[in-house]
Design a protein around this motif. Structure first.
Motif, PDB file in Angstrom:
ATOM      1  N   LEU A  35      14.168  -5.244 -49.678  1.00  0.00           N
ATOM      2  CA  LEU A  35      13.864  -6.521 -49.018  1.00  0.00           C
ATOM      3  C   LEU A  35      14.645  -6.680 -47.727  1.00  0.00           C
ATOM      4  CD1 LEU A  35      13.820  -8.926 -52.104  1.00  0.00           C
ATOM      5  CD2 LEU A  35      11.852  -8.234 -50.710  1.00  0.00           C
TER       6      LEU A  35
ATOM      7  N   GLU B  93      13.305  -4.584 -45.041  1.00  0.00           N
ATOM      8  CA  GLU B  93      11.894  -4.882 -44.790  1.00  0.00           C
ATOM      9  C   GLU B  93      11.021  -3.644 -44.928  1.00  0.00           C
ATOM     10  OE1 GLU B  93      11.576  -6.985 -41.079  1.00  0.00           O
ATOM     11  OE2 GLU B  93      12.760  -8.668 -41.824  1.00  0.00           O
TER      12      GLU B  93
ATOM     13  N   LYS C  53       5.716  -4.261 -47.814  1.00  0.00           N
ATOM     14  CA  LYS C  53       6.796  -5.000 -47.156  1.00  0.00           C
ATOM     15  C   LYS C  53       6.387  -6.425 -46.783  1.00  0.00           C
ATOM     16  CE  LYS C  53       5.849  -2.788 -42.714  1.00  0.00           C
ATOM     17  NZ  LYS C  53       6.399  -1.853 -41.730  1.00  0.00           N
ATOM     18  N   ARG C  54       5.097  -6.731 -46.744  1.00  0.00           N
ATOM     19  CA  ARG C  54       4.628  -8.073 -46.400  1.00  0.00           C
ATOM     20  C   ARG C  54       4.577  -9.007 -47.618  1.00  0.00           C
ATOM     21  NH1 ARG C  54      -0.265  -7.821 -48.493  1.00  0.00           N
ATOM     22  NH2 ARG C  54      -1.266  -5.808 -48.500  1.00  0.00           N
ATOM     23  N   ALA C  55       5.000  -8.535 -48.787  1.00  0.00           N
ATOM     24  CA  ALA C  55       4.992  -9.379 -49.986  1.00  0.00           C
ATOM     25  C   ALA C  55       5.869 -10.607 -49.769  1.00  0.00           C
ATOM     26  CB  ALA C  55       5.487  -8.580 -51.187  1.00  0.00           C
ATOM     27  N   GLU C  56       5.459 -11.725 -50.343  1.00  0.00           N
ATOM     28  CA  GLU C  56       6.225 -12.967 -50.250  1.00  0.00           C
ATOM     29  C   GLU C  56       7.083 -13.108 -51.501  1.00  0.00           C
ATOM     30  OE1 GLU C  56       3.255 -15.990 -49.725  1.00  0.00           O
ATOM     31  OE2 GLU C  56       3.179 -15.651 -47.571  1.00  0.00           O
ATOM     32  N   PHE C  57       8.318 -13.559 -51.318  1.00  0.00           N
ATOM     33  CA  PHE C  57       9.279 -13.684 -52.408  1.00  0.00           C
ATOM     34  C   PHE C  57       9.501 -15.153 -52.722  1.00  0.00           C
ATOM     35  CE2 PHE C  57      13.579 -13.786 -54.180  1.00  0.00           C
ATOM     36  CZ  PHE C  57      13.493 -12.765 -55.116  1.00  0.00           C
ATOM     37  N   SER C  58       9.450 -15.514 -54.006  1.00  0.00           N
ATOM     38  CA  SER C  58       9.733 -16.895 -54.403  1.00  0.00           C
ATOM     39  C   SER C  58      10.566 -16.888 -55.680  1.00  0.00           C
ATOM     40  CB  SER C  58       8.439 -17.688 -54.625  1.00  0.00           C
ATOM     41  OG  SER C  58       7.723 -17.160 -55.730  1.00  0.00           O
TER      42      SER C  58
ATOM     43  N   LEU D 128       7.454 -11.708 -56.604  1.00  0.00           N
ATOM     44  CA  LEU D 128       6.912 -11.130 -55.378  1.00  0.00           C
ATOM     45  C   LEU D 128       5.402 -11.209 -55.490  1.00  0.00           C
ATOM     46  CD1 LEU D 128       9.256  -8.079 -55.306  1.00  0.00           C
ATOM     47  CD2 LEU D 128       9.091  -9.755 -53.485  1.00  0.00           C
ATOM     48  N   LYS D 129       4.733 -11.659 -54.411  1.00  0.00           N
ATOM     49  CA  LYS D 129       3.292 -11.849 -54.457  1.00  0.00           C
ATOM     50  C   LYS D 129       2.662 -11.353 -53.163  1.00  0.00           C
ATOM     51  CE  LYS D 129       0.094 -15.415 -55.960  1.00  0.00           C
ATOM     52  NZ  LYS D 129      -0.009 -16.819 -56.388  1.00  0.00           N
ATOM     53  N   TRP D 130       1.497 -10.688 -53.283  1.00  0.00           N
ATOM     54  CA  TRP D 130       0.791 -10.175 -52.116  1.00  0.00           C
ATOM     55  C   TRP D 130      -0.666  -9.973 -52.466  1.00  0.00           C
ATOM     56  CZ3 TRP D 130       3.851  -7.527 -55.406  1.00  0.00           C
ATOM     57  CH2 TRP D 130       3.326  -6.398 -56.021  1.00  0.00           C
TER      58      TRP D 130
END
Length: 85
Positions: free
Chosen positions: A28, A31, A47-52, A68-70
């Motif tokens: 992360l 990147e 690498k464009r996955a969104e982290f919450s 992680l979501k994409w």
């Protein structure tokens, strides 16, 4: 391509979780995309996955989820600079 749907929860030892989280944090921070093996399946995370981070409370329990979501796109297979987690 992997199965279209999958919902798996796997319990790991503290040592295994620490190792996975450490490598995940490195990916992360730099990147870069990476792969992680969960319950015997290797998953590629771009690498464009969104982290919450989620927190749930109810029925005498609390839960924290790191997520992680994409969306799946064809170019996801083209990245060569990925880390194996």
């Amino acid at each position: 391509m992997a199965d279209a749907t999958r919902d798996v929860e796997k319990i790991y030892s503290t040592e295994d979780v620490v190792a996975k989280l450490r490598r995940l944090a490195d990916a992360l921070e730099s990147e870069t995309p990476f792969r992680i093996q969960i319950a015997g399946e290797r998953i590629r995370v771009p690498k464009r996955a969104e982290f919450s981070i989620e927190h749930e409370r109810g029925d005498g329990e609390e839960e924290i989820e790191f997520q992680l979501k994409w969306t799946i796109e064809e170019e996801d297979d083209d990245d060569d600079d990925e880390k194996v987690v």
